[in-house]
Design a protein around this motif. Structure first.
Motif, short mmCIF file in Angstrom:
data_model
loop_
_atom_site.label_atom_id
_atom_site.label_comp_id
_atom_site.label_asym_id
_atom_site.label_seq_id
_atom_site.Cartn_x
_atom_site.Cartn_y
_atom_site.Cartn_z
N GLY A 12 -3.61 2.98 1.08
CA GLY A 12 -3.88 2.01 2.14
C GLY A 12 -5.19 1.30 2.10
N SER A 13 -6.04 1.54 1.08
CA SER A 13 -7.34 0.87 1.04
C SER A 13 -7.44 -0.03 -0.18
CB SER A 13 -8.49 1.89 1.04
OG SER A 13 -9.73 1.22 0.98
N ILE A 14 -7.12 -1.29 0.01
CA ILE A 14 -7.26 -2.25 -1.08
C ILE A 14 -8.73 -2.47 -1.41
CG2 ILE A 14 -7.31 -4.32 0.38
CD1 ILE A 14 -5.30 -3.97 -2.88
N GLU A 15 -9.62 -2.28 -0.41
CA GLU A 15 -11.05 -2.48 -0.64
C GLU A 15 -11.61 -1.45 -1.61
OE1 GLU A 15 -9.67 -4.34 2.97
OE2 GLU A 15 -9.63 -2.21 2.38
N LEU A 16 -11.23 -0.17 -1.43
CA LEU A 16 -11.71 0.88 -2.34
C LEU A 16 -11.10 0.72 -3.72
CD1 LEU A 16 -11.73 4.00 0.02
CD2 LEU A 16 -13.69 2.69 -0.82
N ALA A 17 -9.84 0.27 -3.78
CA ALA A 17 -9.22 -0.01 -5.08
C ALA A 17 -10.00 -1.10 -5.81
CB ALA A 17 -7.77 -0.44 -4.88
N LYS A 18 -10.39 -2.15 -5.08
CA LYS A 18 -11.15 -3.25 -5.68
C LYS A 18 -12.53 -2.80 -6.13
CE LYS A 18 -11.47 -7.79 -6.48
NZ LYS A 18 -12.90 -7.99 -6.75
N GLU A 19 -13.15 -1.87 -5.38
CA GLU A 19 -14.45 -1.34 -5.79
C GLU A 19 -14.36 -0.66 -7.15
OE1 GLU A 19 -16.53 1.18 -3.08
OE2 GLU A 19 -16.37 -0.25 -1.42
N ALA A 73 -0.79 -5.60 -8.87
CA ALA A 73 0.26 -4.92 -8.10
C ALA A 73 -0.27 -4.44 -6.76
CB ALA A 73 0.82 -3.75 -8.89
N ALA A 74 -1.50 -3.94 -6.75
CA ALA A 74 -2.12 -3.45 -5.51
C ALA A 74 -2.20 -4.56 -4.47
CB ALA A 74 -3.51 -2.88 -5.80
N TYR A 75 -2.68 -5.72 -4.89
CA TYR A 75 -2.71 -6.85 -3.97
C TYR A 75 -1.29 -7.21 -3.51
CZ TYR A 75 -7.64 -8.22 -4.50
OH TYR A 75 -9.01 -8.27 -4.44
N GLY A 76 -0.34 -7.09 -4.42
CA GLY A 76 1.05 -7.45 -4.12
C GLY A 76 1.62 -6.65 -2.98
N TYR A 77 1.54 -5.31 -3.06
CA TYR A 77 2.18 -4.55 -1.99
C TYR A 77 1.34 -4.42 -0.74
CZ TYR A 77 0.45 -0.66 -5.01
OH TYR A 77 -0.29 0.14 -5.85
N HIS A 78 0.16 -5.05 -0.74
CA HIS A 78 -0.57 -5.22 0.51
C HIS A 78 -0.38 -6.63 1.07
CE1 HIS A 78 -2.91 -1.48 1.11
NE2 HIS A 78 -2.70 -1.33 -0.19
N GLY A 79 0.52 -7.39 0.45
CA GLY A 79 0.86 -8.71 0.97
C GLY A 79 -0.18 -9.77 0.70
N ARG A 80 -1.07 -9.53 -0.24
CA ARG A 80 -2.13 -10.48 -0.54
C ARG A 80 -1.81 -11.20 -1.86
NH1 ARG A 80 -7.46 -7.08 1.37
NH2 ARG A 80 -8.55 -8.78 0.30
N ALA A 116 8.73 1.78 2.90
CA ALA A 116 9.37 1.86 1.58
C ALA A 116 9.22 0.56 0.80
CB ALA A 116 10.85 2.20 1.74
N SER A 117 8.81 -0.49 1.46
CA SER A 117 8.74 -1.80 0.83
C SER A 117 7.33 -2.24 0.49
CB SER A 117 9.39 -2.85 1.74
OG SER A 117 9.33 -4.13 1.19
N ARG A 118 6.36 -1.95 1.38
CA ARG A 118 5.02 -2.50 1.23
C ARG A 118 4.08 -1.91 2.26
NH1 ARG A 118 4.67 -8.44 2.53
NH2 ARG A 118 2.53 -7.86 2.95
N PHE A 119 2.86 -2.43 2.33
CA PHE A 119 1.92 -2.08 3.38
C PHE A 119 1.90 -3.16 4.45
CE2 PHE A 119 0.21 0.93 0.38
CZ PHE A 119 -0.29 1.94 1.18
N HIS A 120 1.74 -2.70 5.70
CA HIS A 120 1.57 -3.60 6.83
C HIS A 120 0.23 -3.27 7.49
CE1 HIS A 120 5.88 -4.83 6.91
NE2 HIS A 120 6.03 -3.62 6.40
N HIS A 121 -0.62 -4.27 7.64
CA HIS A 121 -1.90 -4.10 8.32
C HIS A 121 -1.82 -4.84 9.65
CE1 HIS A 121 -4.16 -2.52 4.75
NE2 HIS A 121 -3.16 -3.12 4.13
#
Length: 370
Positions: free
Chosen positions: A47-54, A72-79, A353-358
């Motif tokens: 759930g942390s795209i920010e830490l993944a980007k770091e 892919a990480a950006y993809g399933y966070h809808g970015r 099951a599909s993606r992340f929702h923030h």
């Protein structure tokens, strides 16, 4: 450590992910492209795209798998825009994309509604890099076109492709039919799935739901009878939350939690607050042939709502709430959580099951596109 990181990614616990990261740093575990790429995936799936980007930005060496993992990480966070923005940077760094890169790009497009970009990327794969699309790429394209309501184009793409078609491909079309309530095309997809002797109960449930939305209750009974005949059972929906290091699991109409009475009482009061703020239960997602009041009662006890109510009760005000669901979040619960994020002033991160929702301030990162 790569195996531990991958296990943590499947668990989806940000608390555990940070513990693993801390251990790797404290023990001076050798950081290389394999470990760092696994950690990108872990933080993104927790759930942390920010830490993944770091982690990604700190890597001195990046290979095609690293770039693909971050896309892919950006993809399933809808970015999707950020995902596509990495692609030219990857090319400029001298890394050549492979089939996995294109799956990540197309997935990102499908979950952000970037239809034109997806079509361009799909064409680039063949024309610029001589990569032959396989069933996973076609599935992403069917999903992309289907979500955007271009169902006829999605069907045409399937029929004109020269790949070995699988259940996932037709399942993507069936899922799009559910979104856009296209009964005729759903039946076409199901016929193809039956020819493949599909034993995935989710396909039958989708068709049953489509019939229910159309009020064709005889057809609903027929599909459910077929499931019984084939000994297929609908996968129950569960939602998990972690509070103070302890995982709590909720099912629909669940009364097993020690604080169950308190949870239901709080949920009722929360529902009143949300309805005062404009929330209206969407009974299209109560798929039973009963009256409206009964449908509303059924909706109010979905696992997502129970998990959210408990989290609001059990965590300090202002702290973010993190939830995990094993199925796709239903449309009514999606609306409910959006309103709740505004009324309670809480950020909610849900992995389904599909993606992340923030969710925050009454909006969701998916822009109602999931």
């Amino acid at each position: 450590m790569v195996s531990v990181v991958q296990a943590c990614a499947k668990l989806g616990s940000l608390h555990r992910a940070k513990e693993v990261d801390g251990y790797i740093r404290e023990m001076n575990v050798a950081r290389n492209v394999i470990v760092d790429t696994a950690m990108i995936d872990m933080f993104a799936k927790c759930g942390s795209i920010e830490l993944a980007k770091e982690i990604f930005d700190s890597m001195r060496v990046k290979n095609v798998i690293s770039w693909s993992a971050m896309i892919a990480a950006y993809g399933y966070h809808g970015r999707g825009t950020e995902a596509l923005g990495l692609f030219p940077m990857m090319l400029a760094s001298g890394v050549t994309p492979n089939e996995i890169t294109y799956v990540s790009l197309l997935y990102a497009c499908s979950h952000s509604g970037l239809v034109d970009d997806g079509l361009r990327i799909f064409s680039s794969m063949k024309n610029d890099y001589s990569l032959k699309p396989d069933v996973s790429h076609y599935t992403c394209m069917v999903d992309l076109l289907g979500r955007a309501g271009k169902l006829d184009e999605a069907l045409k793409l399937i029929e004109e492709s020269d790949i070995d078609k699988d259940q996932g491909l037709w399942g993507a079309l069936l899922g799009a039919c559910r979104i856009h309530k296209n009964t005729d095309l759903a039946e076409r997809a199901v016929r193809s799935l039956l020819e493949m002797k599909s034993d995935n109960p989710g396909h039958y449930v989708l068709l049953s739901n489509i019939y229910a939305n159309a009020g064709r209750w005889d057809e609903v009974a027929r599909v459910r009878g077929l499931m019984t005949q084939r000994k297929l059972k609908k996968l129950p929906g569960w939602t998990w939350v972690e509070v103070n290091g302890e995982v709590h699991r909720f099912g629909t109409s669940d009364g097993s939690h020690p604080r169950s009475k308190e949870i239901y009482s709080f949920l009722n009061s929360l529902l009143e607050r949300l309805e005062a703020a404009g929330y209206v239960p969407d009974t299209d997602f109560a798929l039973h042939d009963v009256d409206e009041e009964v449908k509303k009662g059924t909706l109010s006890m979905h696992s997502e709502k129970l998990a959210l109510a408990y989290s609001l009760l059990a965590t300090p005000e202002g702290t973010p709430i993190r939830m995990t669901k094993n199925l796709r979040i239903c449309g009514d619960c999606h609306s409910f959580v959006k309103f709740a994020s505004a009324v309670t002033e809480r950020a909610v991160v849900m992995r389904d099951a599909s993606r992340f929702h923030h969710f925050q301030g009454g909006t969701c990162s998916c822009n109602n596109y999931w």
